[in-house]
Design a protein around this motif. Structure first.
Motif, short mmCIF file in Angstrom:
data_model
loop_
_atom_site.label_atom_id
_atom_site.label_comp_id
_atom_site.label_asym_id
_atom_site.label_seq_id
_atom_site.Cartn_x
_atom_site.Cartn_y
_atom_site.Cartn_z
N ASP A 24 59.90 46.72 36.37
CA ASP A 24 60.91 47.25 37.06
C ASP A 24 60.67 47.75 38.44
O ASP A 24 61.49 47.52 39.25
CB ASP A 24 60.85 48.79 36.18
CG ASP A 24 61.57 48.62 35.04
OD1 ASP A 24 62.30 47.66 34.61
OD2 ASP A 24 61.36 49.73 34.18
N THR B 33 49.04 52.21 32.47
CA THR B 33 50.51 52.60 32.64
C THR B 33 50.83 53.62 31.36
O THR B 33 50.24 53.48 30.23
CB THR B 33 51.48 51.41 32.72
OG1 THR B 33 51.39 50.66 31.32
CG2 THR B 33 51.20 50.75 33.85
N THR C 21 56.83 48.50 33.17
CA THR C 21 56.46 49.11 34.55
C THR C 21 56.58 48.39 35.69
O THR C 21 57.01 48.87 36.51
CB THR C 21 55.23 49.88 34.18
OG1 THR C 21 55.01 50.80 32.95
CG2 THR C 21 54.64 50.80 35.38
N PRO D 32 53.22 48.35 30.19
CA PRO D 32 53.05 47.90 31.62
C PRO D 32 54.03 46.66 32.02
O PRO D 32 54.24 46.46 33.18
CB PRO D 32 51.47 47.20 31.44
CG PRO D 32 50.96 46.89 29.85
CD PRO D 32 52.00 47.94 29.33
N ASN E 150 57.54 59.91 31.61
CA ASN E 150 57.41 58.60 31.53
C ASN E 150 57.74 57.54 32.44
O ASN E 150 57.36 56.40 32.33
CB ASN E 150 58.99 58.30 30.41
CG ASN E 150 58.73 59.20 28.95
OD1 ASN E 150 57.48 59.23 28.62
ND2 ASN E 150 59.85 59.15 28.24
N ARG E 151 58.59 58.00 33.51
CA ARG E 151 58.75 56.90 34.61
C ARG E 151 57.58 56.91 35.66
O ARG E 151 57.72 56.01 36.73
CB ARG E 151 60.10 57.38 35.48
CG ARG E 151 59.82 58.60 36.27
CD ARG E 151 60.91 59.04 36.90
NE ARG E 151 60.86 60.11 37.98
CZ ARG E 151 60.17 59.96 39.11
NH1 ARG E 151 60.00 58.69 39.62
NH2 ARG E 151 60.17 61.22 39.72
N ARG E 152 56.52 57.57 35.51
CA ARG E 152 55.33 57.45 36.32
C ARG E 152 54.72 56.27 36.19
O ARG E 152 54.61 55.75 35.08
CB ARG E 152 54.31 58.66 35.86
CG ARG E 152 54.99 60.11 36.13
CD ARG E 152 55.20 60.46 37.74
NE ARG E 152 56.15 61.50 37.93
CZ ARG E 152 56.30 62.30 39.13
NH1 ARG E 152 55.39 61.79 40.16
NH2 ARG E 152 57.10 63.06 39.30
N ASP E 153 53.99 55.95 37.34
CA ASP E 153 53.25 54.59 37.53
C ASP E 153 52.20 54.48 36.53
O ASP E 153 51.98 53.49 35.62
CB ASP E 153 52.82 54.04 38.89
CG ASP E 153 52.21 55.36 39.55
OD1 ASP E 153 51.78 56.21 39.08
OD2 ASP E 153 51.92 55.13 40.90
N THR F 88 46.75 46.35 30.67
CA THR F 88 47.71 46.81 31.91
C THR F 88 47.19 45.53 32.97
O THR F 88 48.04 45.14 33.70
CB THR F 88 47.01 48.05 32.56
OG1 THR F 88 47.55 49.10 31.86
CG2 THR F 88 47.82 48.24 33.99
N ARG G 125 54.35 48.78 41.94
CA ARG G 125 53.33 49.45 41.25
C ARG G 125 51.99 48.54 40.85
O ARG G 125 50.99 48.90 40.57
CB ARG G 125 53.84 49.81 39.93
CG ARG G 125 55.04 51.05 39.94
CD ARG G 125 55.61 51.17 38.65
NE ARG G 125 56.61 52.22 38.85
CZ ARG G 125 57.62 52.70 37.85
NH1 ARG G 125 57.99 51.75 37.06
NH2 ARG G 125 58.25 53.51 38.03
#
Length: 474
Positions: A171, A161, A168, A165, A123-126, A194, A175
């Motif tokens: 944060d 994402t 993402t 997005p 879930n935290r991946r870009d 995105t 990215r």
């Protein structure tokens, strides 16, 4: 791009290093996955030496077990503050990290980290294409975990994402640059939602350090077609914040029915041209910045139309400030780019007139060892849509190159500095360092460059005495 089944993934991972990792994780009873770029590049059939491994539990523990298993053949580095470890084995580097979930405060890209599941970690991946994971545990070796349709996005050539997005990018605003960089490297499209989030969050890039921005820009610069990346940065509003001097070139004015070319898109065309001929990062930067002074130098002349006189000189003066702001190196690399920007009009002027030995000698003297790079830049700068004019320049550049080769072969470079130096001039005429000494030195240098006097002591001393007498020094 290729379609790969789990069984085929298992075959592709049938390497000693992955089996050793598998044995280490199984011995500790921990789930273990190879993730991110390595998996993505398996599908894209791209070479990759960076192996990232996520452990549901302690990544450091698995790395330590792997080191013990490999013995002296491996080197272990542990970074406890980050909960990561690295094992170097032969020509391979493996990064280990524990699965984690992250939360962010608005004014920082440093997350609050907690232990998590594989799902939390994905879930935290870009981007979806970087959220792919393949199990390394023996019972499930080669099984792909793709919760966000990353493989489909690879097939479709899409960057998007995994989650919202806006969250993402807000944060971790870096990215946003990575989004454009991956789209440029892979020649992918950024998915609409995105891209809209890039536009909404562009201002967040201000919390990112210059060093991180520099790293991503350099990766974009080293792609086959970096113009794609700079256009995307411009479209989403990031380029205006990172390199406003380049954006200032996207102006076309018309007066009395006469317009000048769009120097922004011309610059990107020159950049792409140069990338066909060199992997030199700093020559690519020179191409990007070669016309950077034009916005400040633009003038209307009723007789000739739009002019950009001295834009090369003004642009060269701008280079150090741009390098300093972007945290690019302020050493010889910056000076190289500055020199290329300063001199890039010289071969064009020579090629547009009669190509004389004298002019080429001067150019070779001023460019020094970078003369071939300068010629490459200038040839890339020919973007005229007038085929006859373009061929005229190319033909004349060929003549310039032939003269350069001829002068090098005759070792003119060794003769360009007069054999009478400034110290001898001061001694001859009882002078201190001064403007007069400079005038006398330039008199000798010009005479040698123009081949008016042989670079020998007696002829130069005679010329020196005549000039000194003219200046009232004797």
């Amino acid at each position: 791009m290729r379609d790969i089944s789990d069984a085929q993934l298992a075959k592709l991972l049938d390497k000693d290093i992955f089996h050793h990792i598998s044995d280490s994780a199984d011995k500790l009873g921990l789930e273990c996955y190879v993730v991110g770029g390595y998996v993505r590049d398996l599908f894209l059939e791209r070479p990759s030496n960076d192996i990232d491994v996520v452990v549901v539990g302690s990544g450091i523990q698995v790395a330590s077990e792997l080191k013990a298993m490999l013995g002296k053949r491996a080197h272990l580095s542990v970074f406890r503050n980050f909960g990561t470890a690295q094992v170097k084995y032969k020509n391979t580097e493996v990064e280990f990290v524990g699965a984690r979930k992250e939360s962010y405060s608005h004014d920082s890209r440093k997350p609050i980290v907690e232990d998590g599941t594989l799902e939390d970690d994905q879930n935290r991946r870009d981007f979806t294409i970087n959220a792919l994971a393949v199990c390394l545990n023996k019972d499930h070796f080669g099984e792909l975990v793709d919760p966000f349709g990353g493989v489909d996005d690879l097939w479709d050539g899409i960057i998007r994402t995994p989650l919202d997005p806006d969250v993402t990018f807000s944060d971790d605003p870096l990215r946003m640059l990575r989004c454009v960089r991956f789209a440029t490297q892979l020649n992918f499209f950024i998915e609409d939602e995105t891209f809209e989030a890039l536009e909404r969050n562009a201002e967040r890039i201000k919390i990112i350090s210059g060093e991180r921005i520099e790293e991503e820009l350099n990766k974009i610069m080293m792609t086959p077609t970096p113009s794609k990346g700079f256009i995307e940065l411009y479209r989403c509003g990031l380029l205006q914040l990172i390199l406003p001097e380049l954006v200032a070139l996207d102006v076309v004015e018309t007066k009395n029915g006469r317009a000048h070319k769009n120097n922004f898109y011309h610059t990107l065309e020159v950049l792409d041209n140069i990338c066909k001929h060199t992997d030199n990062l700093w020559l690519r930067w020179a191409a990007l910045l070669h016309d950077i002074g034009k916005a400040k130098c633009k003038r209307w002349d009723p007789a000739v139309g739009w002019t950009f006189h001295n834009h090369n000189f003004v642009g060269a003066k701008m280079v150090p400030g741009i390098f300093r702001r972007l945290k690019l190196p302020m050493d010889s690399k910056m000076k190289y780019v500055q020199k290329q920007v300063d001199l890039h009009m010289r071969p064009i002027v020579i090629a547009d007139e009669e190509v004389t030995d004298s002019a080429v000698r001067r150019l070779m003297n001023d460019a020094g060892d970078d003369i071939d790079d300068l010629m490459t830049l200038c040839e890339a700068d020919i973007t005229s849509k007038n085929a006859i004019r373009k061929q005229h320049f190319l033909d004349n550049f060929r003549t310039v190159r032939e003269k350069l080769k001829d002068l090098k072969e005759r070792d003119y470079k060794r003769l360009l500095q007069p054999c009478v130096d400034g110290n001898e001039i001061m001694e001859m005429f009882n002078l201190q360092p001064s403007r007069e000494v400079g005038v006398l030195k330039h008199t000798l240098k010009d005479a040698v460059l123009d081949n008016k006097v042989a670079n020998e002591r007696e002829p130069l001393l005679n010329l020196l005495r005549d000039k000194a007498k003219e200046m009232g020094l004797i």
